[in-house]
Design a protein around this motif. Structure first.
Motif, short mmCIF file in Angstrom:
data_model
loop_
_atom_site.label_atom_id
_atom_site.label_comp_id
_atom_site.label_asym_id
_atom_site.label_seq_id
_atom_site.Cartn_x
_atom_site.Cartn_y
_atom_site.Cartn_z
N VAL A 11 -11.76 -16.10 -19.97
CA VAL A 11 -11.01 -15.96 -21.30
C VAL A 11 -11.42 -14.88 -22.04
N LYS A 12 -10.11 -14.91 -22.20
CA LYS A 12 -10.29 -13.52 -23.65
C LYS A 12 -10.55 -13.60 -24.87
N ASP A 13 -10.45 -14.73 -25.49
CA ASP A 13 -10.92 -15.26 -26.51
C ASP A 13 -11.96 -16.49 -26.90
N LEU A 14 -13.24 -16.69 -26.36
CA LEU A 14 -13.83 -17.64 -26.50
C LEU A 14 -13.43 -18.32 -27.67
N PRO A 15 -13.53 -18.12 -28.78
CA PRO A 15 -13.20 -19.09 -30.27
C PRO A 15 -11.97 -19.71 -29.71
N ARG A 16 -11.78 -19.37 -29.81
CA ARG A 16 -9.72 -19.34 -29.89
C ARG A 16 -9.53 -20.58 -28.57
N SER A 17 -9.93 -19.49 -27.49
CA SER A 17 -10.19 -20.97 -26.40
C SER A 17 -10.85 -23.01 -26.43
N ARG A 18 -12.38 -22.19 -27.49
CA ARG A 18 -12.73 -23.36 -27.54
C ARG A 18 -11.49 -23.95 -28.50
N ALA A 19 -11.07 -24.02 -29.62
CA ALA A 19 -10.64 -24.40 -30.39
C ALA A 19 -9.14 -25.17 -29.93
N PHE A 20 -8.50 -24.75 -28.84
CA PHE A 20 -8.01 -25.16 -27.97
C PHE A 20 -7.82 -26.39 -26.92
N PHE A 21 -8.81 -26.59 -27.12
CA PHE A 21 -9.47 -27.36 -26.24
C PHE A 21 -10.16 -28.30 -26.53
N GLU A 22 -10.74 -28.20 -27.71
CA GLU A 22 -11.20 -29.36 -28.84
C GLU A 22 -10.34 -29.97 -29.61
N ALA A 23 -8.89 -28.79 -29.67
CA ALA A 23 -7.29 -29.82 -30.42
C ALA A 23 -7.03 -30.42 -29.43
N MET A 24 -7.89 -30.38 -27.60
CA MET A 24 -7.02 -31.70 -26.67
C MET A 24 -8.18 -33.22 -27.19
N GLY A 25 -9.18 -33.29 -27.36
CA GLY A 25 -9.50 -33.83 -27.45
C GLY A 25 -11.24 -34.03 -26.29
N TYR A 26 -11.54 -32.67 -25.90
CA TYR A 26 -12.97 -32.34 -25.30
C TYR A 26 -13.77 -32.00 -25.82
N SER A 27 -14.76 -31.44 -25.18
CA SER A 27 -16.04 -31.23 -26.11
C SER A 27 -16.94 -30.28 -25.10
N PHE A 28 -18.03 -29.73 -26.59
CA PHE A 28 -18.57 -28.78 -25.09
C PHE A 28 -19.95 -29.51 -25.87
N ASN A 29 -20.31 -28.87 -24.59
CA ASN A 29 -22.28 -28.81 -24.80
C ASN A 29 -22.94 -27.48 -25.03
N PRO A 30 -23.45 -27.78 -26.12
CA PRO A 30 -23.73 -27.30 -26.93
C PRO A 30 -25.18 -26.29 -26.27
N GLN A 31 -26.25 -27.34 -25.44
CA GLN A 31 -26.75 -26.79 -24.59
C GLN A 31 -27.54 -25.39 -23.71
#
Length: 133
Positions: A11-31
């Motif tokens: 991905v070109k912009d990791l924070p932007r990609s994270r925000a995109f998928f979070e807006a869809m209702g997905y989460s990320f494993n912080p570990q």
């Protein structure tokens, strides 16, 4: 045989990609997430590793594909219903995704639709409602 799947996507912009998928209702494993990679949880034992392009280059000697101009992979996720397919596509569109095609109905057994994320990766969503003839 296999216990998990990790699809690695540059991905070109990791924070932007994270925000995109979070807006869809997905989460990320912080570990398994940091400033160069984020572990997107798609379901039980299903993950996409979103990797900054510089970090992703460390895993291959080949050039990375610009997914906005060439197809590198088609990621397809099964859904429980047509409504779930449509809901996820609507969330993706609202979060900035391109939706270049209309939904597809394949006989009596499959309904599908999809989107291109912020980096151009193609995500197909499909609901199997029966068996092909």
């Amino acid at each position: 045989m296999h216990q998990q799947i990790y699809v690695n996507l540059p991905v070109k912009d990791l924070p932007r990609s994270r925000a995109f998928f979070e807006a869809m209702g997905y989460s990320f494993n912080p570990q398994f997430s940091n400033e160069v990679g984020a572990c997107l949880e798609l379901g039980p034992n299903l993950y996409a590793m979103l990797l900054t392009e510089d970090f992703a280059r460390g895993f291959t000697s080949k050039p990375l594909v610009d997914a906005t101009t060439a197809t590198e992979v088609l990621v397809c996720l099964s859904c429980e219903s047509r409504e779930q397919v449509d809901s996820l596509v609507a969330k993706a569109r609202a979060a900035g995704a391109a939706v270049p095609r209309e939904p597809q109905i394949h006989g009596d057994f499959m309904y599908g639709h999809g989107f291109e994320d912020l980096d151009g990766h193609i995500w197909e969503l499909a609901c199997m409602t029966g068996s092909p003839a």
